[in-house]
Design a protein around this motif. Structure first.
Motif, short mmCIF file in Angstrom:
data_model
loop_
_atom_site.label_atom_id
_atom_site.label_comp_id
_atom_site.label_asym_id
_atom_site.label_seq_id
_atom_site.Cartn_x
_atom_site.Cartn_y
_atom_site.Cartn_z
N TYR A 127 4.02 12.06 -5.34
CA TYR A 127 4.69 13.71 -4.46
C TYR A 127 3.18 14.48 -4.61
O TYR A 127 2.34 13.88 -4.37
N ALA A 128 3.21 15.37 -4.38
CA ALA A 128 2.15 16.43 -5.23
C ALA A 128 1.91 16.78 -6.49
O ALA A 128 1.06 17.90 -6.13
N CYS A 129 2.09 15.74 -7.35
CA CYS A 129 1.58 16.09 -8.66
C CYS A 129 0.19 15.63 -8.37
O CYS A 129 -0.10 14.91 -7.73
N VAL A 170 0.77 -0.90 0.03
CA VAL A 170 0.09 -0.14 0.14
C VAL A 170 0.49 0.83 -0.11
O VAL A 170 1.67 1.44 0.70
N THR A 171 0.50 2.14 -0.63
CA THR A 171 1.45 3.49 -1.28
C THR A 171 0.22 4.37 -1.48
O THR A 171 -0.62 4.33 -2.03
N ALA A 172 0.83 5.76 -1.58
CA ALA A 172 -0.32 6.87 -1.15
C ALA A 172 -0.30 7.11 -2.45
O ALA A 172 -1.56 7.55 -3.28
N THR A 173 0.99 6.74 -3.55
CA THR A 173 1.05 6.91 -5.10
C THR A 173 -0.42 6.08 -5.68
O THR A 173 -1.35 5.90 -5.93
N ASN A 179 -3.03 4.83 -3.95
CA ASN A 179 -4.04 4.51 -3.33
C ASN A 179 -4.69 6.12 -4.02
O ASN A 179 -5.70 6.22 -4.90
N ALA A 180 -4.51 7.57 -4.74
CA ALA A 180 -4.20 8.56 -5.49
C ALA A 180 -4.43 8.05 -6.55
O ALA A 180 -5.53 8.81 -7.28
N LEU A 181 -3.45 7.20 -6.76
CA LEU A 181 -3.91 6.60 -8.56
C LEU A 181 -5.05 5.61 -8.37
O LEU A 181 -6.42 6.03 -9.83
N ALA A 182 -5.76 4.99 -8.16
CA ALA A 182 -6.77 4.33 -7.96
C ALA A 182 -8.55 5.16 -7.52
O ALA A 182 -9.56 5.35 -8.55
N ALA A 183 -7.76 5.60 -6.42
CA ALA A 183 -9.19 7.14 -6.41
C ALA A 183 -9.84 7.33 -7.79
O ALA A 183 -10.66 8.37 -8.15
N ALA A 184 -8.23 8.05 -8.44
CA ALA A 184 -7.96 9.41 -9.64
C ALA A 184 -8.82 8.03 -10.75
O ALA A 184 -9.86 8.28 -11.80
N GLY A 185 -8.68 7.23 -11.14
CA GLY A 185 -9.49 6.07 -12.07
C GLY A 185 -10.70 5.86 -11.40
O GLY A 185 -11.45 6.22 -12.47
N ARG A 186 -11.28 5.31 -10.72
CA ARG A 186 -12.40 5.43 -9.69
C ARG A 186 -13.22 6.33 -10.49
O ARG A 186 -14.91 6.40 -10.82
N ARG A 187 -12.48 7.29 -10.30
CA ARG A 187 -14.19 8.41 -10.46
C ARG A 187 -14.02 8.91 -12.13
O ARG A 187 -15.23 9.34 -12.44
#
Length: 265
Positions: A227-229, A14-17, A19-27
């Motif tokens: 990071y903050a991308c 599990v990584t922050a990136t 999780n962020a990519l998964a959330a963007a994908g689900r959107r």
């Protein structure tokens, strides 16, 4: 509920990136699946992309039919000095073991041993740990004042982030950094004639050395932290960098990560 036609796979780590990519994908209606084993699932459920580290990617990408784009292993060493401001040699770990001076040594696209400053070649892992023909980059030691991560698609920076200042983690979105315009101006030089080409989807790190802009390194987007991308823009790059091998364009075939014909775990 029907299974999405296209799915992003994540590694068990599990990584922050991730999780962020998964959330963007689900959107955007993309399916997301965390793989639990170090092998491709028997029923991949339409997996069409991957975000994972190199070892895990090597273990599952072949079974998933994915093509992974990565920078050429010697890309950094082929850049003109004006873009790196340090001497960089592409060689093998066997030859690097003969170094009799301090140098920064790293595997180009893997993590087979730690990338760091070695006082000399005797500190590198021996042949019992790393094969003699493992490619490495041997670089002069420099200190970057500030470092930036850029997600690049078709030669254009689509999102970026500062990630370090004077060697310490210092994360801020690129557009909020005072050197934003300079970063983009320097990145545009990577499209100049004579500069070795990169895959159509890639991550490039740049920074300042003694007040001059320089390339830090290039990395595979499917294994890079954001990071903050902007996560939506970063996802666009990841989806191109890791996709069904049958969808890889002609210009990217030479950038495909070689398949691994061994058990990696």
């Amino acid at each position: 509920m029907p299974t999405p036609l296209r799915t992003l796979a994540l590694s068990p780590r599990v990584t922050a990136t991730g999780n962020a990519l998964a959330a963007a994908g689900r959107r955007r209606g993309l399916g997301c699946e965390t793989l639990r084993e170090w092998r491709a699932p028997d029923r991949p459920h339409g997996i069409t992309s991957l975000y994972a580290g190199p070892l895990f990617a090597d273990a599952v990408s072949g079974g998933l039919g994915l093509g992974l784009l990565e920078p050429p292993v010697d890309w950094l060493a082929k850049l003109p000095y004006e873009l790196t401001h340090r001497q960089i040699e592409f060689t093998t770990v066997a030859r690097a073991r003969s170094l009799r001076r301090p140098a920064f040594v790293k595997p180009p696209n893997d993590k087979s041993f730690p990338a760091r400053v070695y006082p000399d070649g005797s500190g590198l892992p021996g042949p019992d740990a790393v094969d003699d023909d493992t490619p490495v980059l041997v670089s002069d030691i420099v200190a970057f004042s500030a470092e930036y991560r850029l997600f690049v698609l078709d030669g254009e920076v689509v999102t970026g982030s500062r990630y370090a200042v004077r060697g310490g983690l210092d994360v801020v979105p690129l557009e909020e950094d005072a050197l934003h315009a300079q970063v983009l101006d320097f990145a545009s030089l990577l499209r100049a004639p004579g500069v070795p080409p990169l895959p159509s989807a890639v991550v490039v790190d740049v920074g300042t050395v003694d007040g001059r802009w320089a390339v830090v390194e290039a990395n595979a987007a499917w294994a890079s932290g954001h990071y903050a991308c902007d996560s939506d823009a970063a996802l666009d790059v990841v989806l191109r960098a890791a996709r069904p091998v049958v969808e890889v364009g002609r210009q990217d075939v030479r950038s495909l990560r070689p398949p691994v014909h061994r058990v990696v775990r």
